[in-house]
Write an enzyme that holds these catalytic residues in place. Structure first.
Site, PDB file in Angstrom:
ATOM      1  N   GLY A 111       1.867 -27.063  14.372  1.00  0.00           N
ATOM      2  CA  GLY A 111       2.771 -26.269  13.479  1.00  0.00           C
ATOM      3  C   GLY A 111       3.216 -27.296  12.314  1.00  0.00           C
ATOM      4  O   GLY A 111       2.348 -27.707  11.684  1.00  0.00           O
ATOM      5  N   GLY A 145      -8.754 -10.984  12.973  1.00  0.00           N
ATOM      6  CA  GLY A 145      -9.891 -10.824  12.208  1.00  0.00           C
ATOM      7  C   GLY A 145      -9.504 -10.410  10.682  1.00  0.00           C
ATOM      8  O   GLY A 145     -10.019 -11.235   9.807  1.00  0.00           O
ATOM      9  N   THR A 168      -3.965 -27.430  15.736  1.00  0.00           N
ATOM     10  CA  THR A 168      -2.707 -27.427  14.806  1.00  0.00           C
ATOM     11  C   THR A 168      -1.541 -27.765  15.817  1.00  0.00           C
ATOM     12  O   THR A 168      -1.271 -27.247  16.821  1.00  0.00           O
ATOM     13  CB  THR A 168      -2.867 -25.906  14.398  1.00  0.00           C
ATOM     14  OG1 THR A 168      -2.517 -25.029  15.315  1.00  0.00           O
ATOM     15  CG2 THR A 168      -3.817 -25.668  13.614  1.00  0.00           C
ATOM     16  N   ASP A 228      -3.961 -18.034  11.019  1.00  0.00           N
ATOM     17  CA  ASP A 228      -5.034 -17.237  10.359  1.00  0.00           C
ATOM     18  C   ASP A 228      -5.613 -17.665   9.137  1.00  0.00           C
ATOM     19  O   ASP A 228      -6.698 -18.042   8.763  1.00  0.00           O
ATOM     20  CB  ASP A 228      -4.882 -15.728  10.516  1.00  0.00           C
ATOM     21  CG  ASP A 228      -4.750 -15.336  11.796  1.00  0.00           C
ATOM     22  OD1 ASP A 228      -5.463 -15.793  12.794  1.00  0.00           O
ATOM     23  OD2 ASP A 228      -4.178 -14.227  11.984  1.00  0.00           O
TER      24      ASP A 228
END
Length: 278
Positions: free
Chosen positions: A200, A45, A198, A231
């Site tokens: 990578g 977060g 995703t 993130d």
């Protein structure tokens, strides 16, 4: 003049990251010598909130830290990054901690001790209709489910760490973000209106109702640490799509942000304004 990326509220975890950098990751029962140790701000977060602020969003955070030295440090870190931390509660539980091992290739292993993150609540929190909300799964799932019922605007879920999601939550989310391993573990995402997956160094794709609608490669960079890349990607993609960017442009920018992130140590890398990545 940069365009307005809008308001974003990140609801999620706040940790201290204790990272050991080693030549190679240890196997089961193995001790690897020669590592170097560092302490950094972390938590999915907090990482996403800091990234979003550095990319140019107007960001506030809802979370919890302990009434301890680490908690005070994490609150100051959010404030220093330009995040409104007035929605972060100080509780009796210790501040969350992540124990991270990173090798020379940038691969990592992470153990998270949630601590105060188990006490996160959105009771009494109001969300604006024009405000995007981004949440992860390092806080209790009932809190995430509560957001589905209370957020009037754009809701993005980073379904990490992977756990089964109720059908109502999948149906409510405007965007769900996962990596390829998490996507394989969550078959219910085939019903989601928009999922970012995703891969990578191979880039990322957007899927609608299980059908791929766009895929872009990731820029080639020399990886130092992949800890903060996911993130940073989540923050960038949520900001871009909520701001109305065309999906391919948004995904391409988010991949560029993630690629930039892996060239830095720590989970909260320095980033430029989002438009410079587009």
């Amino acid at each position: 003049m940069a365009s307005d990326l809008g308001a974003l509220c990140v609801v999620g975890s706040i940790n201290v990251d204790v990272t050991a950098s080693v030549v190679r990751l240890p196997g089961a029962g193995e001790t690897v010598l020669g590592g170097t140790l560092r302490r950094d701000a972390g938590g999915k977060g907090a990482n996403q909130a800091v990234a979003a602020a550095r990319l140019g969003g107007r960001v506030r955070m809802v979370g919890a830290v302990g009434d301890d030295t680490d908690g005070l440090g994490m609150l100051q870190n959010l404030t220093d990054a330009g995040v409104d931390a007035s929605g972060v509660w100080v509780v009796d539980s210790p501040t969350g901690t992540a124990l991270i091992t990173v090798d020379d290739a940038g691969e990592n292993q992470i153990v998270v001790c949630p601590g105060a993150n188990q006490d996160v609540t959105v009771d009494g929190t109001e969300f604006g209709a024009e405000e995007a909300v981004l949440v992860q799964l390092e806080i209790p799932l009932p809190v995430v489910e509560a957001l589905a019922a209370t957020v009037p605007g754009y809701l993005a879920i980073n379904a990490a760490p992977a756990q089964s999601l109720p059908a109502a939550l999948v149906a409510r989310a405007d965007l769900i973000i996962v990596n390829e391993t998490e996507y394989a573990l969550l078959p219910e995402l085939a019903a989601a209106s928009l999922v970012a997956v995703t891969y990578g160094s191979a880039g990322a794709a957007l899927l609608s109702a299980g059908r791929e609608i766009v895929r872009v490669p990731a820029p080639a960079v020399r990886s130092v640490s992949s800890v903060g890349a996911g993130d940073a990607f989540c923050a960038a993609l949520t900001l871009a799509l909520h701001a109305g960017w065309e999906p391919e442009r948004a995904l391409r920018a988010a991949c560029a942000v993630g690629a930039d992130a892996v060239t830095h140590l720590g989970a909260q890398p320095p980033l430029r304004s989002l438009e410079t990545y587009a």
